[in-house]
Design a protein around this motif. Structure first.
Motif, PDB file in Angstrom:
ATOM      1  N   ASN A 248       0.844  -1.202   0.000  1.00 24.95           N
ATOM      2  CA  ASN A 248       0.000   0.000   0.000  1.00 24.95           C
ATOM      3  C   ASN A 248       0.880   1.253   0.000  1.00 24.95           C
ATOM      4  OD1 ASN A 248      -2.311   1.608   0.165  1.00 24.95           O
ATOM      5  ND2 ASN A 248      -2.291   1.583   2.415  1.00 24.95           N
ATOM      6  N   PRO A 249       1.501   1.576  -1.136  1.00 26.99           N
ATOM      7  CA  PRO A 249       2.403   2.731  -1.174  1.00 26.99           C
ATOM      8  C   PRO A 249       1.660   4.058  -1.034  1.00 26.99           C
ATOM      9  CG  PRO A 249       2.064   1.860  -3.380  1.00 26.99           C
ATOM     10  CD  PRO A 249       1.404   0.893  -2.433  1.00 26.99           C
ATOM     11  N   ALA A 250       2.301   5.003  -0.377  1.00 28.80           N
ATOM     12  CA  ALA A 250       1.761   6.358  -0.300  1.00 28.80           C
ATOM     13  C   ALA A 250       1.926   7.032  -1.661  1.00 28.80           C
ATOM     14  CB  ALA A 250       2.488   7.150   0.779  1.00 28.80           C
ATOM     15  N   PRO A 251       1.073   8.012  -1.994  1.00 25.70           N
ATOM     16  CA  PRO A 251       1.208   8.712  -3.276  1.00 25.70           C
ATOM     17  C   PRO A 251       2.568   9.388  -3.394  1.00 25.70           C
ATOM     18  CG  PRO A 251      -0.919   9.199  -2.258  1.00 25.70           C
ATOM     19  CD  PRO A 251      -0.106   8.473  -1.227  1.00 25.70           C
ATOM     20  N   LEU A 252       3.216   9.220  -4.528  1.00 29.99           N
ATOM     21  CA  LEU A 252       4.545   9.782  -4.723  1.00 29.99           C
ATOM     22  C   LEU A 252       4.552  11.296  -4.558  1.00 29.99           C
ATOM     23  CD1 LEU A 252       7.518   9.351  -5.503  1.00 29.99           C
ATOM     24  CD2 LEU A 252       6.814   9.545  -7.905  1.00 29.99           C
ATOM     25  N   GLU A 253       3.460  11.938  -4.928  1.00 31.21           N
ATOM     26  CA  GLU A 253       3.383  13.403  -4.827  1.00 31.21           C
ATOM     27  C   GLU A 253       3.581  13.899  -3.404  1.00 31.21           C
ATOM     28  OE1 GLU A 253       1.408  12.194  -8.586  1.00 31.21           O
ATOM     29  OE2 GLU A 253       1.352  11.485  -6.504  1.00 31.21           O
ATOM     30  N   GLU A 254       3.230  13.074  -2.393  1.00 30.21           N
ATOM     31  CA  GLU A 254       3.418  13.477  -0.998  1.00 30.21           C
ATOM     32  C   GLU A 254       4.900  13.636  -0.666  1.00 30.21           C
ATOM     33  OE1 GLU A 254       1.421  10.963   1.769  1.00 30.21           O
ATOM     34  OE2 GLU A 254      -0.555  11.202   0.809  1.00 30.21           O
ATOM     35  N   TYR A 255       5.750  12.895  -1.374  1.00 33.88           N
ATOM     36  CA  TYR A 255       7.196  12.999  -1.194  1.00 33.88           C
ATOM     37  C   TYR A 255       7.781  14.126  -2.040  1.00 33.88           C
ATOM     38  CZ  TYR A 255      12.146  11.622  -1.523  1.00 33.88           C
ATOM     39  OH  TYR A 255      13.525  11.599  -1.502  1.00 33.88           O
ATOM     40  N   LEU A 256       7.310  14.268  -3.269  1.00 32.63           N
ATOM     41  CA  LEU A 256       7.888  15.247  -4.185  1.00 32.63           C
ATOM     42  C   LEU A 256       7.502  16.685  -3.852  1.00 32.63           C
ATOM     43  CD1 LEU A 256       7.268  13.439  -7.614  1.00 32.63           C
ATOM     44  CD2 LEU A 256       9.320  13.334  -6.178  1.00 32.63           C
ATOM     45  N   SER A 257       6.256  16.916  -3.493  1.00 32.69           N
ATOM     46  CA  SER A 257       5.743  18.285  -3.400  1.00 32.69           C
ATOM     47  C   SER A 257       6.399  19.149  -2.322  1.00 32.69           C
ATOM     48  CB  SER A 257       4.218  18.272  -3.208  1.00 32.69           C
ATOM     49  OG  SER A 257       3.856  17.595  -2.022  1.00 32.69           O
ATOM     50  N   PRO A 258       6.835  18.606  -1.161  1.00 35.17           N
ATOM     51  CA  PRO A 258       7.474  19.488  -0.170  1.00 35.17           C
ATOM     52  C   PRO A 258       8.899  19.902  -0.535  1.00 35.17           C
ATOM     53  CG  PRO A 258       6.558  17.502   0.870  1.00 35.17           C
ATOM     54  CD  PRO A 258       6.625  17.264  -0.596  1.00 35.17           C
ATOM     55  N   GLN A 259       9.478  19.319  -1.595  1.00 39.62           N
ATOM     56  CA  GLN A 259      10.872  19.554  -1.924  1.00 39.62           C
ATOM     57  C   GLN A 259      11.007  20.531  -3.093  1.00 39.62           C
ATOM     58  OE1 GLN A 259      13.329  15.915  -2.125  1.00 39.62           O
ATOM     59  NE2 GLN A 259      11.534  14.784  -1.406  1.00 39.62           N
ATOM     60  N   GLY A 260      11.717  21.637  -2.845  1.00 40.27           N
ATOM     61  CA  GLY A 260      11.904  22.632  -3.888  1.00 40.27           C
ATOM     62  C   GLY A 260      12.636  22.109  -5.103  1.00 40.27           C
ATOM     63  N   ARG A 261      13.446  21.061  -4.930  1.00 40.68           N
ATOM     64  CA  ARG A 261      14.210  20.543  -6.067  1.00 40.68           C
ATOM     65  C   ARG A 261      13.316  19.891  -7.119  1.00 40.68           C
ATOM     66  NH1 ARG A 261      17.077  14.805  -4.489  1.00 40.68           N
ATOM     67  NH2 ARG A 261      15.375  13.926  -3.262  1.00 40.68           N
ATOM     68  N   PHE A 262      12.084  19.523  -6.747  1.00 39.14           N
ATOM     69  CA  PHE A 262      11.149  18.928  -7.692  1.00 39.14           C
ATOM     70  C   PHE A 262      10.081  19.921  -8.158  1.00 39.14           C
ATOM     71  CE2 PHE A 262      12.510  15.009  -5.347  1.00 39.14           C
ATOM     72  CZ  PHE A 262      13.109  14.371  -6.426  1.00 39.14           C
ATOM     73  N   GLU A 263      10.226  21.176  -7.789  1.00 36.88           N
ATOM     74  CA  GLU A 263       9.236  22.187  -8.172  1.00 36.88           C
ATOM     75  C   GLU A 263       9.147  22.294  -9.702  1.00 36.88           C
ATOM     76  OE1 GLU A 263       8.248  26.926  -7.372  1.00 36.88           O
ATOM     77  OE2 GLU A 263       9.924  25.941  -6.366  1.00 36.88           O
TER      78      GLU A 263
END
Length: 291
Positions: A248-263
């Motif tokens: 049951n993986p968490a949505p990847l966006e929850e990891y990417l969105s708080p990081q400015g490097r993925f903005e």
């Protein structure tokens, strides 16, 4: 399992606030104990230990050139074993000094069967010199040398190390300190070369608030972006948090969105990352099932 109270990484290091590198090293040294010598190539750790004649490390440290950490450890291990000493020799290097500049000496040491532990703390860029892209930088991440986002997937150093057939290798993250501590303890029970690859979230480099370092580490595991496992004599075992992520993986966006490097990351790159994560999880799960 009780983690010792003794501290070998002392207060007032030169680390950035929220530094996962120093948090990782704290647990590594607690697991290894005082009869340990660190070999540290050019990286963030060679800075956070402090400027001569002062140091935050309460045990011997050898600072070595970027490309030579594993070669230095090979000679040191051979000398200590010849003297009948069981001192733990630990290379503690970043992703630049492991996946890129130091990969040749790492491969040579593993081929020779050097009795040492190599730990790569991976902040997914050259953090000490301004966050340039490394082989460990993931697809889509913005660094000072990939301002529009990296165009290649992260180098699979774990597969490269596994091809050398070491007796023990593992992945870890300081967001799961007991798991990290126990894996270091496990590694040090094996003769020959061992390898631990640690994800080390970096607040200034990844551009998130320093108080969120542990949260970022947990999200990396929960989304499957980082998989925790051990491999003993070739037999792989997924760690409990990654078994949960597989089901049951968490949505990847929850990891990417708080990081400015993925903005501003391109949607196609996000989908490519998701496919890569899913394929990797299934591959590792299949390997575990085969035993």
């Amino acid at each position: 399992m009780k983690i010792p109270e003794e501290e070998y990484l002392l207060k007032c290091t030169a680390a950035c606030a929220g530094c996962s590198d120093s948090l990782t090293l704290r647990y590594v040294l607690k697991a290894a104990g005082p009869d340990t010598v660190l070999v540290v190539p050019a990286c963030c750790t060679s800075v956070i230990q402090g400027a001569y004649p002062y140091t935050a490390f309460n045990l011997p440290v050898v600072n070595i050139a970027f490309a030579a950490a594993a070669a230095c450890a090979s000679g040191m291990s051979e000398a200590l074993r010849a003297l009948g000493r069981k001192t733990h020799v630990i290379v503690y290097a970043g992703d630049g000094g492991t996946l890129d500049i130091g990969i040749q000496s790492l491969s040579g040491a593993f081929e020779r069967g050097t009795d040492f532990l190599y730990i790569c703390y991976d902040n997914e860029a050259y953090g000490n010199t301004g966050m340039q892209r490394s082989g460990g930088t993931p697809l889509g991440a913005r660094t000072t040398t990939t301002p529009m986002g990296k165009r290649h997937q992260k180098k699979d150093i774990d597969a490269i190390v596994a091809a050398h057939d070491p007796p023990f290798m593992a992945t870890a993250c300081p967001a799961y300190p007991r798991d990290l501590f126990q894996k270091v303890r496990n590694a040090l029970t094996f003769r020959g070369p061992s390898f631990i690859h640690v994800l080390a979230p970096c607040p200034p480099g990844w551009r998130f608030p320093p108080e969120k370092s542990v949260e970022m580490g947990k999200l990396a595991v929960k989304t499957g972006m980082w998989v925790l496992y051990e491999r003993r004599h070739g037999k792989l075992s997924l760690s409990a948090p990654s078994k949960t992520a597989l089901k049951n993986p968490a949505p990847l966006e929850e990891y990417l969105s708080p990081q400015g490097r993925f903005e501003g990351m391109d949607g196609a790159d996000i989908e490519a990352l998701k496919r890569h994560i899913s394929e990797n999880l299934l591959k590792l799960a299949s390997e575990e099932a085969k035993g």
